[in-house]
Write an enzyme that holds these catalytic residues in place. Structure first.
Site, PDB file in Angstrom:
ATOM      1  N   GLY A 113      78.455 -56.851 -19.835  1.00  0.00           N
ATOM      2  CA  GLY A 113      77.205 -57.030 -19.099  1.00  0.00           C
ATOM      3  C   GLY A 113      75.991 -56.773 -19.970  1.00  0.00           C
ATOM      4  O   GLY A 113      76.112 -56.437 -21.154  1.00  0.00           O
ATOM      5  N   SER A 114      74.814 -56.903 -19.363  1.00  0.00           N
ATOM      6  CA  SER A 114      73.578 -56.785 -20.139  1.00  0.00           C
ATOM      7  C   SER A 114      73.308 -55.337 -20.559  1.00  0.00           C
ATOM      8  O   SER A 114      72.749 -55.091 -21.635  1.00  0.00           O
ATOM      9  CB  SER A 114      72.397 -57.345 -19.334  1.00  0.00           C
ATOM     10  OG  SER A 114      72.305 -56.711 -18.083  1.00  0.00           O
ATOM     11  N   THR A 115      73.705 -54.365 -19.742  1.00  0.00           N
ATOM     12  CA  THR A 115      73.516 -52.956 -20.114  1.00  0.00           C
ATOM     13  C   THR A 115      74.455 -52.604 -21.266  1.00  0.00           C
ATOM     14  O   THR A 115      74.058 -51.942 -22.239  1.00  0.00           O
ATOM     15  CB  THR A 115      73.753 -52.033 -18.899  1.00  0.00           C
ATOM     16  OG1 THR A 115      73.139 -52.615 -17.745  1.00  0.00           O
ATOM     17  CG2 THR A 115      73.197 -50.648 -19.133  1.00  0.00           C
ATOM     18  N   ASP A 155      80.750 -48.460 -19.557  1.00  0.00           N
ATOM     19  CA  ASP A 155      80.552 -49.737 -18.865  1.00  0.00           C
ATOM     20  C   ASP A 155      79.398 -49.622 -17.878  1.00  0.00           C
ATOM     21  O   ASP A 155      78.996 -48.512 -17.491  1.00  0.00           O
ATOM     22  CB  ASP A 155      81.853 -50.131 -18.135  1.00  0.00           C
ATOM     23  CG  ASP A 155      81.882 -51.608 -17.745  1.00  0.00           C
ATOM     24  OD1 ASP A 155      80.904 -52.335 -18.020  1.00  0.00           O
ATOM     25  OD2 ASP A 155      82.897 -52.027 -17.167  1.00  0.00           O
ATOM     26  N   GLY A 156      78.880 -50.748 -17.470  1.00  0.00           N
ATOM     27  CA  GLY A 156      77.823 -50.802 -16.461  1.00  0.00           C
ATOM     28  C   GLY A 156      78.409 -50.908 -15.065  1.00  0.00           C
ATOM     29  O   GLY A 156      79.620 -50.749 -14.870  1.00  0.00           O
ATOM     30  N   LYS A 195      81.837 -53.371  -9.196  1.00  0.00           N
ATOM     31  CA  LYS A 195      81.723 -54.024 -10.491  1.00  0.00           C
ATOM     32  C   LYS A 195      82.262 -55.449 -10.386  1.00  0.00           C
ATOM     33  O   LYS A 195      82.926 -55.789  -9.427  1.00  0.00           O
ATOM     34  CB  LYS A 195      82.525 -53.256 -11.547  1.00  0.00           C
ATOM     35  CG  LYS A 195      81.909 -51.906 -11.864  1.00  0.00           C
ATOM     36  CD  LYS A 195      82.600 -51.176 -13.022  1.00  0.00           C
ATOM     37  CE  LYS A 195      82.900 -52.016 -14.189  1.00  0.00           C
ATOM     38  NZ  LYS A 195      81.741 -52.737 -14.742  1.00  0.00           N
ATOM     39  N   GLY A 213      80.145 -58.243 -11.310  1.00  0.00           N
ATOM     40  CA  GLY A 213      79.059 -59.226 -11.324  1.00  0.00           C
ATOM     41  C   GLY A 213      79.175 -60.168 -12.523  1.00  0.00           C
ATOM     42  O   GLY A 213      78.767 -61.325 -12.468  1.00  0.00           O
ATOM     43  N   GLU A 248      88.116 -54.636 -17.004  1.00  0.00           N
ATOM     44  CA  GLU A 248      87.330 -53.399 -16.913  1.00  0.00           C
ATOM     45  C   GLU A 248      88.117 -52.313 -16.185  1.00  0.00           C
ATOM     46  O   GLU A 248      88.136 -51.148 -16.605  1.00  0.00           O
ATOM     47  CB  GLU A 248      86.007 -53.679 -16.182  1.00  0.00           C
ATOM     48  CG  GLU A 248      85.060 -54.555 -16.988  1.00  0.00           C
ATOM     49  CD  GLU A 248      83.829 -55.003 -16.233  1.00  0.00           C
ATOM     50  OE1 GLU A 248      82.865 -55.407 -16.892  1.00  0.00           O
ATOM     51  OE2 GLU A 248      83.824 -54.970 -14.991  1.00  0.00           O
TER      52      GLU A 248
END
Ligand code: 5RP
Length: 215
Positions: free
Chosen positions: A27-29, A79-80, A92, A94, A101
């Protein structure tokens, strides 16, 4: 929220120790976390990646990506999340990487979750719950989800997971029993993975800010 994501990711570096093989989410984070990890790439042994997307970014930074079957359990997974409740239970998926994950989270001693403040909720479910399904079971699973939860499953059309499967996003839920829902939905034939992380919640949640909040 971009800056909050970066601040959460930078703080997670505090949990990385010399010689570690680090479990890396998606993800982006997490992209910010990978960039921060690159600064200390010579001090870690490598990474186990949860997606092709993260693998590409790790390799682009010269970080070795290893197979979970070869590494055994990990000391740390970062992880985000799409939502996080006060018990550190998460939604989670998305980014459609929920299955790998969840596998890496299960294999890891400590799960550090990095989020921006908008991800914090009292009750999970406003974010549509991702469910990875075997393609031939898509409509069967959708019908079962309606019957079991009253939620509205929507096929994430055009998305194929790294495992070759499809995603249903379940709208309209208010998840008062995340553990029970995770258990029940996971038992429906054709369900590969439910994006609820209640059986294995995060151990630490870092909320990005100045300064970051560590829960
Ligand atoms: C991917 C995930 C991500 O952790 C989640 O979607 C959060 O993403 P972002 O950091 O881009 O907000 O579960 O499957």
């Amino acid at each position: 929220m971009t800056e909050a994501k970066r601040l959460a990711a930078e703080k997670a570096i505090d949990y990385v120790e010399d010689g570690m093989i680090v479990g890396v989410g998606t993800g982006s984070t997490v992209a910010y976390f990978i960039d921060a990890l690159a600064r200390m790439r010579d001090r870690i042994a490598g990474a186990v990646s949860s997606s092709d997307q993260s693998t590409q970014r790790l390799r682009a930074h010269g970080i070795e990506v290893m197979e979970l079957n070869a590494t055994g359990s990990l000391a740390l997974y970062v992880d985000g999340a799409d939502e996080c409740d006060p018990h550190k239970r998460l939604i989670k998926g998305g980014g459609a990487a929920l299955t790998r994950e969840k596998i890496i989270a299960e294999a890891s001693k400590r799960f550090v979750c990095i989020v921006d403040p908008a991800k914090r909720v009292d009750v999970l479910g406003k974010f549509p719950l991702p469910v990875e399904v075997i393609p031939m079971a898509r409509s069967l699973v959708a019908r079962e989800i309606v019957a079991m939860t009253g939620g509205q499953p929507v096929w994430r059309d055009g998305v194929v997971t790294d495992n070759g499967n499809w995603i249903l996003d379940v709208h309209g839920l208010s998840i008062v029993d995340p553990l029970g829902l995770e258990r029940d939905l996971s038992q429906v034939p054709g369900v590969v993975c439910v994006g609820l992380f209640a059986r294995r919640p995060a151990d630490v949640v870092i909320v990005g800010g100045e300064p970051p909040l560590v829960l």
